[in-house]
Design a protein around this motif. Structure first.
Motif, PDB file in Angstrom:
ATOM      1  N   GLY A  19       0.679  -1.167  -0.092  1.00 44.93           N
ATOM      2  CA  GLY A  19      -0.077   0.177   0.216  1.00 44.93           C
ATOM      3  C   GLY A  19       0.791   1.242   0.070  1.00 44.93           C
ATOM      4  O   GLY A  19       2.018   1.142   0.322  1.00 44.93           O
ATOM      5  N   ASP A  20       0.372   2.479  -0.475  1.00 45.06           N
ATOM      6  CA  ASP A  20       1.046   3.634  -0.555  1.00 45.06           C
ATOM      7  C   ASP A  20       0.963   4.156   1.178  1.00 45.06           C
ATOM      8  O   ASP A  20       0.118   3.934   1.846  1.00 45.06           O
ATOM      9  N   PRO A  21       2.164   4.330   1.592  1.00 42.40           N
ATOM     10  CA  PRO A  21       2.543   4.646   3.092  1.00 42.40           C
ATOM     11  C   PRO A  21       1.470   5.700   3.548  1.00 42.40           C
ATOM     12  O   PRO A  21       1.050   5.702   4.588  1.00 42.40           O
ATOM     13  N   ASP A  22       1.207   6.684   2.560  1.00 42.08           N
ATOM     14  CA  ASP A  22       0.209   7.580   2.745  1.00 42.08           C
ATOM     15  C   ASP A  22      -1.259   7.366   2.845  1.00 42.08           C
ATOM     16  O   ASP A  22      -2.250   8.285   3.266  1.00 42.08           O
ATOM     17  N   SER A  23      -1.646   6.159   2.299  1.00 37.09           N
ATOM     18  CA  SER A  23      -2.786   5.703   2.267  1.00 37.09           C
ATOM     19  C   SER A  23      -3.365   5.287   3.671  1.00 37.09           C
ATOM     20  O   SER A  23      -2.581   5.234   4.394  1.00 37.09           O
ATOM     21  N   ILE A  24      -4.911   5.036   3.729  1.00 37.26           N
ATOM     22  CA  ILE A  24      -5.410   4.838   4.922  1.00 37.26           C
ATOM     23  C   ILE A  24      -5.522   3.319   4.870  1.00 37.26           C
ATOM     24  O   ILE A  24      -6.251   2.770   3.609  1.00 37.26           O
ATOM     25  N   CYS A  25      -5.195   2.481   5.464  1.00 38.07           N
ATOM     26  CA  CYS A  25      -5.455   1.249   5.737  1.00 38.07           C
ATOM     27  C   CYS A  25      -6.612   0.882   6.593  1.00 38.07           C
ATOM     28  O   CYS A  25      -6.655   1.219   7.561  1.00 38.07           O
ATOM     29  N   GLU A  26      -7.680   0.118   5.839  1.00 42.96           N
ATOM     30  CA  GLU A  26      -8.879  -0.284   6.774  1.00 42.96           C
ATOM     31  C   GLU A  26      -8.850  -1.809   7.211  1.00 42.96           C
ATOM     32  O   GLU A  26      -8.380  -2.641   6.476  1.00 42.96           O
ATOM     33  N   LEU A  27      -8.967  -2.095   8.324  1.00 45.50           N
ATOM     34  CA  LEU A  27      -8.811  -3.458   8.902  1.00 45.50           C
ATOM     35  C   LEU A  27     -10.098  -3.796   9.474  1.00 45.50           C
ATOM     36  O   LEU A  27     -11.127  -2.920  10.069  1.00 45.50           O
ATOM     37  N   GLU A  28     -10.599  -5.008   9.303  1.00 47.38           N
ATOM     38  CA  GLU A  28     -11.845  -5.733   9.489  1.00 47.38           C
ATOM     39  C   GLU A  28     -11.544  -6.952  10.133  1.00 47.38           C
ATOM     40  O   GLU A  28     -11.130  -7.912   9.171  1.00 47.38           O
ATOM     41  N   LEU A  29     -12.163  -7.158  11.313  1.00 46.62           N
ATOM     42  CA  LEU A  29     -12.139  -8.869  11.677  1.00 46.62           C
ATOM     43  C   LEU A  29     -13.368  -9.348  11.543  1.00 46.62           C
ATOM     44  O   LEU A  29     -14.369  -9.002  12.404  1.00 46.62           O
ATOM     45  N   VAL A  30     -13.594 -10.161  10.646  1.00 47.48           N
ATOM     46  CA  VAL A  30     -14.784 -10.750  10.316  1.00 47.48           C
ATOM     47  C   VAL A  30     -15.132 -11.852  11.220  1.00 47.48           C
ATOM     48  O   VAL A  30     -16.439 -11.971  11.690  1.00 47.48           O
ATOM     49  N   ASP A  31     -14.384 -12.887  11.433  1.00 44.69           N
ATOM     50  CA  ASP A  31     -14.485 -13.810  12.613  1.00 44.69           C
ATOM     51  C   ASP A  31     -12.979 -14.080  13.339  1.00 44.69           C
ATOM     52  O   ASP A  31     -12.054 -13.390  12.689  1.00 44.69           O
ATOM     53  N   SER A  32     -13.022 -14.611  14.138  1.00 40.46           N
ATOM     54  CA  SER A  32     -11.746 -14.545  14.931  1.00 40.46           C
ATOM     55  C   SER A  32     -10.424 -15.216  14.257  1.00 40.46           C
ATOM     56  O   SER A  32      -9.446 -15.377  14.746  1.00 40.46           O
ATOM     57  N   SER A  33     -10.835 -15.849  12.804  1.00 44.80           N
ATOM     58  CA  SER A  33      -9.617 -16.488  12.287  1.00 44.80           C
ATOM     59  C   SER A  33      -9.221 -15.643  10.863  1.00 44.80           C
ATOM     60  O   SER A  33      -8.303 -16.323  10.335  1.00 44.80           O
ATOM     61  N   ARG A  34      -9.957 -14.655  10.695  1.00 44.98           N
ATOM     62  CA  ARG A  34      -9.780 -14.145   9.213  1.00 44.98           C
ATOM     63  C   ARG A  34      -9.741 -12.365   9.442  1.00 44.98           C
ATOM     64  O   ARG A  34     -10.658 -11.707  10.163  1.00 44.98           O
ATOM     65  N   LEU A  35      -8.726 -11.755   8.962  1.00 42.09           N
ATOM     66  CA  LEU A  35      -8.545 -10.280   8.944  1.00 42.09           C
ATOM     67  C   LEU A  35      -8.571  -9.675   7.414  1.00 42.09           C
ATOM     68  O   LEU A  35      -7.994 -10.336   6.707  1.00 42.09           O
ATOM     69  N   LYS A  36      -9.515  -8.672   7.375  1.00 41.58           N
ATOM     70  CA  LYS A  36      -9.616  -7.892   6.137  1.00 41.58           C
ATOM     71  C   LYS A  36      -8.678  -6.886   6.308  1.00 41.58           C
ATOM     72  O   LYS A  36      -8.764  -6.177   7.091  1.00 41.58           O
ATOM     73  N   ILE A  37      -7.848  -6.861   5.090  1.00 46.49           N
ATOM     74  CA  ILE A  37      -7.029  -5.394   5.138  1.00 46.49           C
ATOM     75  C   ILE A  37      -7.201  -4.651   3.798  1.00 46.49           C
ATOM     76  O   ILE A  37      -7.255  -5.423   2.613  1.00 46.49           O
ATOM     77  N   LYS A  38      -7.720  -3.571   3.791  1.00 45.52           N
ATOM     78  CA  LYS A  38      -7.949  -3.177   2.539  1.00 45.52           C
ATOM     79  C   LYS A  38      -6.976  -1.520   2.393  1.00 45.52           C
ATOM     80  O   LYS A  38      -7.071  -0.755   3.306  1.00 45.52           O
ATOM     81  N   MET A  39      -6.489  -1.515   1.297  1.00 44.50           N
ATOM     82  CA  MET A  39      -5.638  -0.473   1.058  1.00 44.50           C
ATOM     83  C   MET A  39      -6.131   0.101  -0.335  1.00 44.50           C
ATOM     84  O   MET A  39      -5.532  -0.418  -1.340  1.00 44.50           O
ATOM     85  N   GLY A  40      -6.779   1.322  -0.389  1.00 45.50           N
ATOM     86  CA  GLY A  40      -7.278   1.734  -1.748  1.00 45.50           C
ATOM     87  C   GLY A  40      -8.047   0.652  -2.310  1.00 45.50           C
ATOM     88  O   GLY A  40      -8.850  -0.082  -1.610  1.00 45.50           O
ATOM     89  N   SER A  41      -7.750   0.348  -3.723  1.00 45.24           N
ATOM     90  CA  SER A  41      -8.380  -0.820  -4.393  1.00 45.24           C
ATOM     91  C   SER A  41      -7.740  -2.310  -4.102  1.00 45.24           C
ATOM     92  O   SER A  41      -8.274  -3.179  -4.876  1.00 45.24           O
ATOM     93  N   LEU A  42      -6.956  -2.154  -3.102  1.00 41.99           N
ATOM     94  CA  LEU A  42      -6.241  -3.449  -2.715  1.00 41.99           C
ATOM     95  C   LEU A  42      -7.016  -4.304  -1.540  1.00 41.99           C
ATOM     96  O   LEU A  42      -7.055  -3.597  -0.594  1.00 41.99           O
ATOM     97  N   ASN A  43      -7.490  -5.154  -1.843  1.00 43.64           N
ATOM     98  CA  ASN A  43      -7.938  -6.018  -0.513  1.00 43.64           C
ATOM     99  C   ASN A  43      -7.535  -7.256  -0.273  1.00 43.64           C
ATOM    100  O   ASN A  43      -7.322  -8.361  -1.063  1.00 43.64           O
ATOM    101  N   TYR A  44      -6.962  -7.379   1.005  1.00 41.91           N
ATOM    102  CA  TYR A  44      -6.460  -8.772   1.594  1.00 41.91           C
ATOM    103  C   TYR A  44      -7.405  -9.288   2.221  1.00 41.91           C
ATOM    104  O   TYR A  44      -8.038  -8.541   3.148  1.00 41.91           O
TER     105      TYR A  44
END
Lengths: 252, 252, 252
Positions: free
Chosen positions: B84-109
């Motif tokens: 991700g771009d260092p200046d971008s905002i990283c969105e984090l989301e815990l769906v259940d206790s075993s998976r983390l979603k990471i969103k940086m711009g158009s990129l979704n992990y």
């Protein structure tokens, strides 16, 4: 005896063109014709094809008497081109069919050419109709592939129209997953003919090499089908480059 | 079902926080509470401990319903954050206790988490009183450690009041020696309570990793005793980081 | 007891001087005299010689009581000098004949010296008359050598007066060839006495190391004969550096 080929071209332009072919193969046959140079090559595994058209307009000066084909060791050629100032003019001269002279400023190389018959035959470009097309920034294409590398070995490219036009690059590893999604506003254009969505999967190693080249292009056009080869084309200045990459079959 | 955790944070801030923990361990348990995230970890050899407090104020948005602990593979997480771009905002989301979603711009992990019970238990922070304290530039601390690396494997940290307040980092190899000495004017503050000087020795490999992190901090506070652990604390933006490093016994 | 030697010098100047000697040898004897420091060393294979003169004018302050010779491990010394700010002043002090103190700002090193008798004896500089001389940019000399590296292991240096004054560096591999040609207008000066042209061949590995040093010099003077050693001299600030490199015999 007159020169079989003589031309001069900005060193940086020639470097980019050579790098575009090197993404797929280590040696290649260059077809020199009165209107420009063309290269067509397929990798050893028959998975990826590259086609480069370097028209005479890409050159500062250009002359070819009769059509001739020469074989070039691309790594060696690329190494030598790095010795010249990128902004310098590189003068090329074909003395006989086995030696190429390269002059960059006060530096003169004379390199032996490869016997064209020892190089894999030029591939025939298959005629395929691909229903979906997206034009996006070369840097976005590169970013989607780079982001996939830590996750897995295959990348799925999907173009959708429902609910909105979306271009997606997705890699699923054993436990992790990454998706780059670009919608209509993030790309130059996007369209699918006759289907709601198309989807094909590719080996990431090939895409990695190709995307290093496309990252230098403002616009990259991708044509995609369902489990069909992807057609990747773009311009590098006056040169036009096109890759065809065979799909991997997805195991469900 | 509602999200267990949702937050957004500047990508560069999150990267620095992860790197601070990675200086000591490869995987760690993150305690998510309504007021922020805390991590406490000790290395495999029980020599170094890290404690990170990332308060909700470090986030652009932050919400945790109930306290929960998740396990993270730090190398993988750090690799993804680099995309991700260092200046971008990283969105984090815990769906259940075993998976983390990471969103940086158009990129979704979407990454799988580690089962917290498989990770070394959170260390208890020992209560220790350390008589001497110096606050210095993070870059000076880094410099003293880097300068010692070619000389030997252990570094002595000494704080003196006589003849003048002096902070010294010293490494003695078989034949060579290096000393970085900073007096009162070179540091933000220096003090020793109840003793004239204190001195402890540490393994340089640990200090090397820690000082890479501190080099990003304006001020680093060191608390030192006689053959006691060193307490290294500093701020990285809103995050506070603290290391405790056990001493090596000097052979006289 | 007074110091045997004490001096202070800009760290970057000392670094460059040490790097000039390291191009040829790993350890060297430094002759400290009241008017400056001189080093003369020959490589293990007796192919290359370096001579460095670092006059007292290169120092901010300089004092030597009596001539003394010390032995220095150049890699270690170079590593330590990298720890200081290049623009800082480096203070040197010889406490006894076996220890050197190096101070750069708040950083103090004390390193053990090598016993001079264990280091290869100072070479005698041979008296040779070389008929041809060219003065060129250090960066051009470097470029000619770099351009040759992919082609072969030996480089021919030729200075010609007919048809026009030309300086040529040429490497011929098994199948490829490279030539850098500079004419009168490309160089500061060029002359050949008593012959029309001179030509000698050298091992490229040596030239590679030497040219890394010369690339920092504005002007490099080369003196060349027919199958004779090449004499390469230049200034690095107040320091003067000279290399003599033995020729390889060309097999015809």
């Amino acid at each position: 005896m007159r020169n079989m080929f003589k031309g001069s071209i900005r060193t940086s332009v020639l470097r980019e063109a050579i790098d575009a072919i090197r993404a797929i193969v280590d040696e290649a046959k260059f077809n020199l014709t009165p209107t420009g140079i063309s290269v067509r090559a397929v990798d050893a595994a028959n998975v990826a094809m590259v086609s480069l058209e370097l028209p005479d307009s890409a050159f500062e000066s250009y002359s070819v008497e009769n059509k001739i084909t020469i074989g070039i060791d691309l790594s060696k050629f690329a190494d030598l081109l790095k010795m010249g100032d990128p902004d310098s003019i590189c003068e090329l001269e074909l003395v006989d069919s086995s030696r190429l002279k390269i002059k960059m400023g006060s530096l003169n190389y004379s390199i032996s050419l490869l016997e064209p018959s020892t190089i894999k035959r030029d591939p025939k470009i298959p005629e395929i109709e691909l229903p979906a097309e997206v034009i996006l920034k070369g840097s976005d294409f590169r970013r989607g592939i780079k982001a996939s590398e830590p996750i897995g070995d295959y990348l799925v490219i999907e173009i959708n129209t429902k609910p909105v036009e979306t271009f997606t690059m997705e890699t699923e590893g054993d436990v992790d997953k990454v998706t780059l999604s670009l919608t209509k506003d993030d790309v130059f254009s996007i369209s699918v003919v006759g289907e709601e969505k198309v989807r094909s999967m590719f080996g990431i190693e090939y895409l990695k090499e190709i995307s290093k080249v496309t990252s230098g292009a403002d616009e990259v056009k991708l044509k995609v089908g369902n489990d069909f080869p992807i057609d990747i084309s773009f311009l590098l200045g006056d040169a036009s480059v096109r890759y065809l990459l065979a799909p991997r079959i997805e195991a469900d």
